[in-house]
Write a protein that holds these residues in place. Sequence first.
Motif, PDB file in Angstrom:
ATOM      1  N   ARG A  84       0.837  -1.199   0.000  1.00  0.00           N
ATOM      2  CA  ARG A  84       0.000   0.000   0.000  1.00  0.00           C
ATOM      3  C   ARG A  84       0.874   1.252   0.000  1.00  0.00           C
ATOM      4  O   ARG A  84       0.552   2.262  -0.557  1.00  0.00           O
ATOM      5  N   GLU A  85       2.041   1.150   0.688  1.00  0.00           N
ATOM      6  CA  GLU A  85       2.984   2.246   0.689  1.00  0.00           C
ATOM      7  C   GLU A  85       4.141   1.896  -0.250  1.00  0.00           C
ATOM      8  O   GLU A  85       4.334   0.745  -0.622  1.00  0.00           O
ATOM      9  N   THR A  86       4.931   2.897  -0.612  1.00  0.00           N
ATOM     10  CA  THR A  86       6.038   2.674  -1.535  1.00  0.00           C
ATOM     11  C   THR A  86       7.069   1.728  -0.920  1.00  0.00           C
ATOM     12  O   THR A  86       7.475   1.883   0.232  1.00  0.00           O
ATOM     13  N   VAL A  87       7.461   0.743  -1.704  1.00  0.00           N
ATOM     14  CA  VAL A  87       8.465  -0.223  -1.288  1.00  0.00           C
ATOM     15  C   VAL A  87       9.786   0.119  -1.976  1.00  0.00           C
ATOM     16  O   VAL A  87       9.809   0.433  -3.172  1.00  0.00           O
ATOM     17  N   LEU A  88      10.880   0.046  -1.234  1.00  0.00           N
ATOM     18  CA  LEU A  88      12.201   0.286  -1.792  1.00  0.00           C
ATOM     19  C   LEU A  88      12.913  -1.042  -1.990  1.00  0.00           C
ATOM     20  O   LEU A  88      13.108  -1.805  -1.039  1.00  0.00           O
ATOM     21  N   LEU A  89      13.283  -1.338  -3.249  1.00  0.00           N
ATOM     22  CA  LEU A  89      14.068  -2.522  -3.568  1.00  0.00           C
ATOM     23  C   LEU A  89      15.517  -2.114  -3.761  1.00  0.00           C
ATOM     24  O   LEU A  89      15.821  -1.190  -4.517  1.00  0.00           O
ATOM     25  N   ARG A  90      16.420  -2.825  -3.103  1.00  0.00           N
ATOM     26  CA  ARG A  90      17.854  -2.579  -3.280  1.00  0.00           C
ATOM     27  C   ARG A  90      18.396  -3.613  -4.254  1.00  0.00           C
ATOM     28  O   ARG A  90      18.387  -4.818  -3.965  1.00  0.00           O
ATOM     29  N   PHE A  91      18.835  -3.127  -5.397  1.00  0.00           N
ATOM     30  CA  PHE A  91      19.249  -3.983  -6.512  1.00  0.00           C
ATOM     31  C   PHE A  91      20.744  -3.832  -6.749  1.00  0.00           C
ATOM     32  O   PHE A  91      21.216  -2.791  -7.219  1.00  0.00           O
ATOM     33  N   ALA A  92      21.513  -4.860  -6.394  1.00  0.00           N
ATOM     34  CA  ALA A  92      22.964  -4.856  -6.595  1.00  0.00           C
ATOM     35  C   ALA A  92      23.277  -5.429  -7.981  1.00  0.00           C
ATOM     36  O   ALA A  92      22.893  -6.560  -8.291  1.00  0.00           O
ATOM     37  N   HIS A  93      23.977  -4.661  -8.791  1.00  0.00           N
ATOM     38  CA  HIS A  93      24.213  -5.082 -10.178  1.00  0.00           C
ATOM     39  C   HIS A  93      25.664  -4.869 -10.575  1.00  0.00           C
ATOM     40  O   HIS A  93      26.374  -4.034 -10.006  1.00  0.00           O
ATOM     41  N   TYR A  94      26.097  -5.622 -11.581  1.00  0.00           N
ATOM     42  CA  TYR A  94      27.424  -5.395 -12.151  1.00  0.00           C
ATOM     43  C   TYR A  94      27.459  -4.007 -12.782  1.00  0.00           C
ATOM     44  O   TYR A  94      26.563  -3.660 -13.563  1.00  0.00           O
ATOM     45  N   PRO A  95      28.477  -3.207 -12.491  1.00  0.00           N
ATOM     46  CA  PRO A  95      28.528  -1.844 -13.037  1.00  0.00           C
ATOM     47  C   PRO A  95      28.458  -1.792 -14.560  1.00  0.00           C
ATOM     48  O   PRO A  95      27.874  -0.864 -15.129  1.00  0.00           O
ATOM     49  N   LYS A  96      29.010  -2.792 -15.235  1.00  0.00           N
ATOM     50  CA  LYS A  96      29.059  -2.753 -16.695  1.00  0.00           C
ATOM     51  C   LYS A  96      27.668  -2.797 -17.330  1.00  0.00           C
ATOM     52  O   LYS A  96      27.503  -2.412 -18.492  1.00  0.00           O
ATOM     53  N   LEU A  97      26.659  -3.270 -16.594  1.00  0.00           N
ATOM     54  CA  LEU A  97      25.321  -3.394 -17.172  1.00  0.00           C
ATOM     55  C   LEU A  97      24.689  -2.037 -17.480  1.00  0.00           C
ATOM     56  O   LEU A  97      23.786  -1.950 -18.310  1.00  0.00           O
ATOM     57  N   VAL A  98      25.147  -0.994 -16.819  1.00  0.00           N
ATOM     58  CA  VAL A  98      24.629   0.344 -17.117  1.00  0.00           C
ATOM     59  C   VAL A  98      24.838   0.652 -18.593  1.00  0.00           C
ATOM     60  O   VAL A  98      23.944   1.182 -19.277  1.00  0.00           O
ATOM     61  N   HIS A  99      25.997   0.284 -19.102  1.00  0.00           N
ATOM     62  CA  HIS A  99      26.340   0.551 -20.501  1.00  0.00           C
ATOM     63  C   HIS A  99      25.882  -0.572 -21.431  1.00  0.00           C
ATOM     64  O   HIS A  99      25.365  -0.316 -22.520  1.00  0.00           O
ATOM     65  N   GLU A 100      26.045  -1.809 -20.987  1.00  0.00           N
ATOM     66  CA  GLU A 100      25.856  -2.942 -21.895  1.00  0.00           C
ATOM     67  C   GLU A 100      24.401  -3.292 -22.168  1.00  0.00           C
ATOM     68  O   GLU A 100      24.101  -3.910 -23.200  1.00  0.00           O
ATOM     69  N   ILE A 101      23.491  -2.936 -21.270  1.00  0.00           N
ATOM     70  CA  ILE A 101      22.071  -3.224 -21.529  1.00  0.00           C
ATOM     71  C   ILE A 101      21.185  -1.998 -21.304  1.00  0.00           C
ATOM     72  O   ILE A 101      19.960  -2.120 -21.282  1.00  0.00           O
ATOM     73  N   ASN A 102      21.799  -0.823 -21.125  1.00  0.00           N
ATOM     74  CA  ASN A 102      21.029   0.393 -20.809  1.00  0.00           C
ATOM     75  C   ASN A 102      20.144   0.161 -19.590  1.00  0.00           C
ATOM     76  O   ASN A 102      18.936   0.432 -19.596  1.00  0.00           O
ATOM     77  N   ARG A 145      17.603  -6.221 -26.930  1.00  0.00           N
ATOM     78  CA  ARG A 145      17.931  -6.656 -28.296  1.00  0.00           C
ATOM     79  C   ARG A 145      17.982  -5.474 -29.280  1.00  0.00           C
ATOM     80  O   ARG A 145      18.858  -5.410 -30.153  1.00  0.00           O
ATOM     81  N   LEU A 146      17.057  -4.542 -29.149  1.00  0.00           N
ATOM     82  CA  LEU A 146      16.939  -3.452 -30.125  1.00  0.00           C
ATOM     83  C   LEU A 146      17.903  -2.300 -29.870  1.00  0.00           C
ATOM     84  O   LEU A 146      18.242  -1.563 -30.802  1.00  0.00           O
ATOM     85  N   ASN A 147      18.353  -2.153 -28.632  1.00  0.00           N
ATOM     86  CA  ASN A 147      19.129  -0.964 -28.290  1.00  0.00           C
ATOM     87  C   ASN A 147      20.570  -1.234 -27.880  1.00  0.00           C
ATOM     88  O   ASN A 147      21.308  -0.284 -27.589  1.00  0.00           O
ATOM     89  N   THR A 148      20.967  -2.498 -27.852  1.00  0.00           N
ATOM     90  CA  THR A 148      22.337  -2.826 -27.460  1.00  0.00           C
ATOM     91  C   THR A 148      22.862  -3.953 -28.347  1.00  0.00           C
ATOM     92  O   THR A 148      22.134  -4.509 -29.175  1.00  0.00           O
ATOM     93  N   LEU A 149      24.117  -4.310 -28.110  1.00  0.00           N
ATOM     94  CA  LEU A 149      24.719  -5.445 -28.810  1.00  0.00           C
ATOM     95  C   LEU A 149      24.897  -6.637 -27.866  1.00  0.00           C
ATOM     96  O   LEU A 149      25.658  -7.553 -28.155  1.00  0.00           O
ATOM     97  N   SER A 150      24.167  -6.625 -26.750  1.00  0.00           N
ATOM     98  CA  SER A 150      24.147  -7.755 -25.830  1.00  0.00           C
ATOM     99  C   SER A 150      23.057  -8.730 -26.264  1.00  0.00           C
ATOM    100  O   SER A 150      22.116  -8.356 -26.971  1.00  0.00           O
ATOM    101  N   ILE A 151      23.195  -9.983 -25.834  1.00  0.00           N
ATOM    102  CA  ILE A 151      22.225 -11.016 -26.219  1.00  0.00           C
ATOM    103  C   ILE A 151      21.286 -11.303 -25.048  1.00  0.00           C
ATOM    104  O   ILE A 151      21.727 -11.780 -24.000  1.00  0.00           O
TER     105      ILE A 151
END
Length: 469
Positions: A82-100, A380-386
């Motif tokens: 009912r209230e806003t939930v905060l999800l903490r998502f730990a990701h590989y830094p390279k994904l910012v560039h590689e998958i937008n 698929r449409l915006n990156t060269l990752s599979i």
Amino acid sequence: MSAPSKRSGARTRLEHMVDTLRDEIVAGTRAVGDFLPSELALCEQFRLSKKTVRKGLEQLVNEGFIEKVPRIGARIVGSVHRETVLLRFAHYPKLVHEINLPDLIDDFHRLHPTIRVQAIPYSHQYDKERNYERLQTDKLDVVTINAHDFEYYADPDETSCLLEPLPPVDGIYPFLEGPFRRGDELYALPFVFTPVILCYNKEHFLENELPEPDSGWTWEDLRGTGRKLSNGVDRFGFYFHLPSGNRWPIFLLQNGVVFGKDGRDRYVLDDPKAKEALSLCRDLVRDPKLFPVFLSENDSDAHALFLNGNVSMILCTYDSLNDFRDAPFAYDIAPLPRFKEAKTLLGAIALAVNARSGNKAAAKLFVRHLVSYRNQMLIRLNTLSIPGLKRAAEWVGGPDKDNVANRPYRFHMYRDIIPTFRFASTLGLPTELLLRMGQSLKLYWSQLEELETILPKLEQSFAPPPEDG
């Protein structure tokens, strides 16, 4: 690995039903006060028996999402969000560039305004206890994880895991799931994958009137052509970051090396096939007419040499093609040259949910959002990752628009070389030992020590400690 039993298949469908209904309630698709479909309709939709459906509904009752109304049905009584939930998502830094990645998260926020995702660049530790500590102290809900890292979250001979079991997603390439399973349970959903391939400068081949690489090439073909492409000064035929844990082991794979143990539970590394493969690798990188004397720190250094026109061919992964989107020359890709067998290393990134997350429903909703067709198509449409979803990965045209102008002509080549894909675990060594082996082999690459002394020392260092008593 044994096939899942019929019972485990029913359990998976039950989990899918519960997760689907829960997610629809969380997302607001089913509003408070609405009734769920009848038990019979749920039986047909999820291919379950009435007994199993009732078990799933009881779970939703216990979680506070629904209530049973006698002779009427199951009514939605609330949502934990009912209230806003905060999800903490730990990701590989390279994904910012590689998958937008920021675009995918923004899309999730538009669809689910009551859930906010905090993206945290994160590197995993090769230590299970440390990973457990970080999951808890950093209060992570969702993490990206590769096959190497997964070994430090789930013991190979046990079913214990720091991660939440997840139901499989239809349409994900089946070969991607293996490294993220323990027994019949899947603990991470494959997201994107990236085999190692050969990338080459088409213009260099054209200038020298040389035929481009093809699937029939051997390493000797690469050596011969690479020497012709080299001028020995500022252009060389071939290069890769030698210490990389997904480069030099390729030669072992292609010679059929599988490290086993002796009667004393010690790994046998002093193997003729291993020596032959490592010798070929050293011959290539020590050839002054082929391979430049350049001390790279990482794969990015090899990419820079390629973009600068200093090397004509490099080993790289599909996701690293994103670095070449603005290349000032025409380039393309080819399968790796082969030694005894045509094989290449495969990397995969998956999405996992912390087993102790306090926001599991929202976390699972976010994970399934990222592996949905909608978002896999954005990759698929915006990156060269599979993307890991086959339908999206193999898209070749239609109403959607490919937004990558410099996509290599042979981009879909990966479909033809799927039989050559192997995870590093095929070699039989745990990740920790494979990385230690690579460190020791630096002496061999530098011609400071020979395999006859390096491998026996490694065997000794890998030996289990003697038992007390």
